[in-house]
Design an enzyme around this catalytic site. Structure first.
Site, mmCIF file in Angstrom:
data_model
loop_
_atom_site.group_PDB
_atom_site.id
_atom_site.type_symbol
_atom_site.label_atom_id
_atom_site.label_comp_id
_atom_site.label_asym_id
_atom_site.label_seq_id
_atom_site.Cartn_x
_atom_site.Cartn_y
_atom_site.Cartn_z
ATOM 1 N N ASP A 53 46.687 53.488 -34.821
ATOM 2 C CA ASP A 53 45.803 54.014 -35.861
ATOM 3 C C ASP A 53 46.572 54.363 -37.132
ATOM 4 O O ASP A 53 46.048 54.202 -38.238
ATOM 5 C CB ASP A 53 45.033 55.242 -35.353
ATOM 6 C CG ASP A 53 43.725 54.850 -34.682
ATOM 7 O OD1 ASP A 53 43.162 53.811 -35.052
ATOM 8 O OD2 ASP A 53 43.280 55.578 -33.781
ATOM 9 N N ARG A 80 42.173 47.202 -37.432
ATOM 10 C CA ARG A 80 42.975 46.560 -36.393
ATOM 11 C C ARG A 80 42.150 45.792 -35.373
ATOM 12 O O ARG A 80 42.695 45.061 -34.557
ATOM 13 C CB ARG A 80 43.868 47.596 -35.697
ATOM 14 C CG ARG A 80 43.151 48.674 -34.896
ATOM 15 C CD ARG A 80 44.178 49.723 -34.462
ATOM 16 N NE ARG A 80 43.604 50.835 -33.727
ATOM 17 C CZ ARG A 80 43.599 50.934 -32.396
ATOM 18 N NH1 ARG A 80 44.127 49.978 -31.671
ATOM 19 N NH2 ARG A 80 43.075 51.986 -31.808
ATOM 20 N N GLU A 140 48.508 60.390 -36.248
ATOM 21 C CA GLU A 140 47.995 59.024 -36.413
ATOM 22 C C GLU A 140 47.207 58.843 -37.702
ATOM 23 O O GLU A 140 46.505 57.848 -37.875
ATOM 24 C CB GLU A 140 47.154 58.623 -35.194
ATOM 25 C CG GLU A 140 46.117 59.647 -34.782
ATOM 26 C CD GLU A 140 45.496 59.344 -33.423
ATOM 27 O OE1 GLU A 140 45.508 58.175 -32.997
ATOM 28 O OE2 GLU A 140 44.990 60.287 -32.798
ATOM 29 N N ARG A 190 44.996 58.469 -21.080
ATOM 30 C CA ARG A 190 43.801 58.296 -21.917
ATOM 31 C C ARG A 190 42.573 58.829 -21.177
ATOM 32 O O ARG A 190 41.855 58.089 -20.518
ATOM 33 C CB ARG A 190 43.617 56.824 -22.275
ATOM 34 C CG ARG A 190 44.787 56.221 -23.038
ATOM 35 C CD ARG A 190 44.524 54.755 -23.357
ATOM 36 N NE ARG A 190 45.588 54.143 -24.121
ATOM 37 C CZ ARG A 190 46.606 53.452 -23.598
ATOM 38 N NH1 ARG A 190 46.686 53.320 -22.266
ATOM 39 N NH2 ARG A 190 47.531 52.914 -24.367
ATOM 40 N N HIS A 210 38.624 41.179 -23.050
ATOM 41 C CA HIS A 210 38.808 41.716 -21.699
ATOM 42 C C HIS A 210 39.679 40.770 -20.867
ATOM 43 O O HIS A 210 40.502 41.200 -20.068
ATOM 44 C CB HIS A 210 37.451 41.887 -21.012
ATOM 45 C CG HIS A 210 36.576 42.908 -21.660
ATOM 46 N ND1 HIS A 210 36.878 44.256 -21.650
ATOM 47 C CD2 HIS A 210 35.415 42.786 -22.335
ATOM 48 C CE1 HIS A 210 35.926 44.912 -22.298
ATOM 49 N NE2 HIS A 210 35.040 44.046 -22.717
ATOM 50 N N CYS A 216 53.687 56.972 -28.929
ATOM 51 C CA CYS A 216 52.899 56.497 -27.783
ATOM 52 C C CYS A 216 52.053 55.275 -28.139
ATOM 53 O O CYS A 216 51.278 54.795 -27.330
ATOM 54 C CB CYS A 216 52.003 57.603 -27.225
ATOM 55 S SG CYS A 216 50.708 58.153 -28.347
#
Length: 548
Positions: free
Chosen positions: A453, A463, A429, A295, A188, A500
């Site tokens: 992805d 990942r 993806e 999103r 974060h 994207c």
């Protein structure tokens, strides 16, 4: 001069004095007490004060870095309201007849160890959050109150690590950069640093003592280096590099309003990725041509229960109205894997990245899906809105989505509710979607390639696992070949194809994407102008249209 290397979180050059930040961790002693009620009351007061502080931090973070990045403080508030955590503290206070400080410290250690031992990467990440909230309660119990970095002059902060709450309290006018010994690029704190545009390094093997405290230093975020007490030659070189960076930024501002077109006339759509309407200001400021990825799952992740149709409708409507006729592509709910939402009550999965997520949830819990689709179709009456469906692997999924869409439109018609006719596309993806992209292209209006992805599934590399960073190669020939195949199949069917994922912002590949015929790149707002510069300087007739 001493030179130390770390991993860059955000680029740029920072020049100034250092300040070593040592956490004021509480030294907790175990004290026997007969007044368990009094200790429990002390804890409750400290907990309430902590929740109030986290609310203030959330508000500050919303203003500075957007609602999506501020969500960590809501998570911390929820953790302090968690029954298991509070019952543990009370149990230790009463059964062991000890002070509140000891009960909080013991609970924090126990819960942190429990999270750290879990298999799931997301849950392991909560170990640091438990420590953070426990330390906050301890500070309030001792009267220390708010903690954070404070300085009278602009400095380069050196620390072992920084919690999200400490990072967001940084006064951007007083902090030139921060350099930490620990931390990860997916933390974060790293995300906040990138959003705040502060040059930052993590994983830096630098001592935190009198040899590095209060001395002149230079942080070079472009190559992950910090020069402590630099010599004259290094200082002159870094000052020139900093001037050059500032000139580049000023020149990029002159590209606003220019068309995204190569020298030989190839046009490309250059859009921005966002997580919430709070991010729209950065989109407009950086002159994006539209929103290529909204999103929508963050509407769900930021709430304690399913967002209503009306709540979603207002957000989507605001987005399309604000973008004033520019395309806004909203991805339907994409939770699961590393994005868990408690009220969905999803069972634990051994491999969540391959499990119950994204469109699989929507096609199983159709009531949730229909609520979102109703809100999206209603909002499409107010601007140029497109819908994008994630994690598609087969034709039957697309056809099932179409059936549900028709049901939603019939319901809206029956109720006399106005709606538009949004374009509908899918994310490519998965390798399966790539291989059947020729057939999928006949069913939809556009493709958007999710390279994060796609790379994970193609290379069989998690990942989220930092141990596999060297194996996660988005430049792998197989990935580039898949992108080329998808673009070709899209064009054969007369639809457009964009990117994207993070790879879209990789400027080392911009010319190659143009040569492949990629129609759209959707990236973070701050990457718009640097990519536009490359587009304007590219001549595909010289570069070569066929990349083999």
């Amino acid at each position: 001069m001493k030179v130390y290397h770390g991993k860059s979180v955000f680029g740029g050059i920072a020049i100034g004095k250092t300040a070593v930040y040592q956490k004021s961790e509480q030294q907790v002693k175990r004290v026997k007490t007969e007044d368990s009620d009094g200790e429990w009351a002390r804890y409750q007061a400290a907990r309430e004060a902590s929740i109030e502080q986290l609310g203030e931090l959330y508000d500050k973070a919303c203003r500075e870095v957007g609602e999506t990045n501020a969500a960590i403080f809501e998570i911390h508030q929820m953790m302090l309201e968690d029954d298991d955590y509070n019952e543990s503290v009370e149990n230790i206070i009463r059964t062991q007849q000890v002070n509140a400080e000891y009960a909080v410290a013991a609970t924090g250690d126990n819960f942190s160890q429990m999270f750290a031992a879990m298999d799931d990467d997301y849950m392991r990440g909560r170990a640091a959050d438990v420590k953070d909230i426990s330390e906050r309660v301890l500070n309030n119990l001792s009267g220390a109150g708010k903690t954070g970095v404070t300085t009278d002059e602009p400095v380069i902060i050196l620390a072992d690590d920084l919690a999200p709450s400490e990072t967001v309290q940084l006064d951007k006018d007083k902090v030139l950069s921060f350099v930490t010994v620990h931390g990860s690029t997916n933390s974060h704190t790293a995300i906040l640093a990138r959003t705040m545009a502060i040059p930052a390094l993590i994983g830096t093997d630098i001592p935190l003592d009198e040899t590095t405290d209060g001395v002149m230093a230079v942080v070079d975020g472009s190559d992950g280096t910090i020069y402590v007490d630099p010599d004259e030659e290094t200082m002159a070189l870094m000052q020139e590099k900093k001037r050059a960076d500032e000139e580049k930024k000023a020149l990029l501002q002159q590209l606003k309003g220019k068309e995204n077109k190569t020298i030989d006339g190839k046009k490309i759509m250059l859009y921005a990725n966002i997580g919430n309407i709070k991010d729209l200001a950065a989109v407009i400021q950086n002159d994006a041509g539209g929103i290529g990825l909204f999103r929508s799952e963050f509407l769900y992740l930021e709430k304690e229960d399913y967002p209503t149709e009306e709540e979603q409708f207002k957000v989507y409507k605001t987005a399309v109205e604000t973008m004033a006729g520019k395309n806004v592509i909203i991805r339907t709910l994409d939770i699961g894997a590393d994005k868990q939402c408690a009220y969905f009550n999803m069972e634990h999965e051994e491999n969540p990245a391959l499990g119950y997520r994204a469109i699989r949830i929507c096609l199983t819990q159709t009531d949730v899906f229909k609520t979102q689709l109703r809100a999206l179709f209603r909002a499409s009456a107010y601007g140029k809105l497109s819908i994008m469906y994630p994690m598609i692997t087969s034709l039957w999924e697309v056809r099932k989505i179409k059936e549900i869409v028709e049901e939603v439109k019939a319901e809206l018609d029956e109720q006399g509710i106005a709606y538009g006719e949004p374009k509908q596309g899918i994310m490519i993806e998965t390798p399966a979607a790539v291989m059947v992209s020729g057939e999928l292209a006949k069913e939809v209006d556009f493709f958007s390639i999710g390279t994060n992805d796609l790379t994970q599934y193609t290379l069989a590399v998690d990942r989220q696992n930092p141990k596999l960073d060297r194996f996660f190669d988005p430049h792998h020939p197989a990935i580039l070949a898949m992108i080329r195949m998808v673009v070709e199949n899209a064009h054969k069917a007369g639809i457009w194809a964009g990117i994207c994922g993070e790879l879209g912002a990789d400027t080392s590949l911009t010319k190659e994407f143009l040569a492949m015929g990629v129609d759209e790149l959707s990236v973070s707002a701050g990457s718009i102008l640097p990519i536009r510069k490359i587009i304007l300087e590219t001549d595909l007739s010289q570069y070569g249209k066929d990349i083999k």
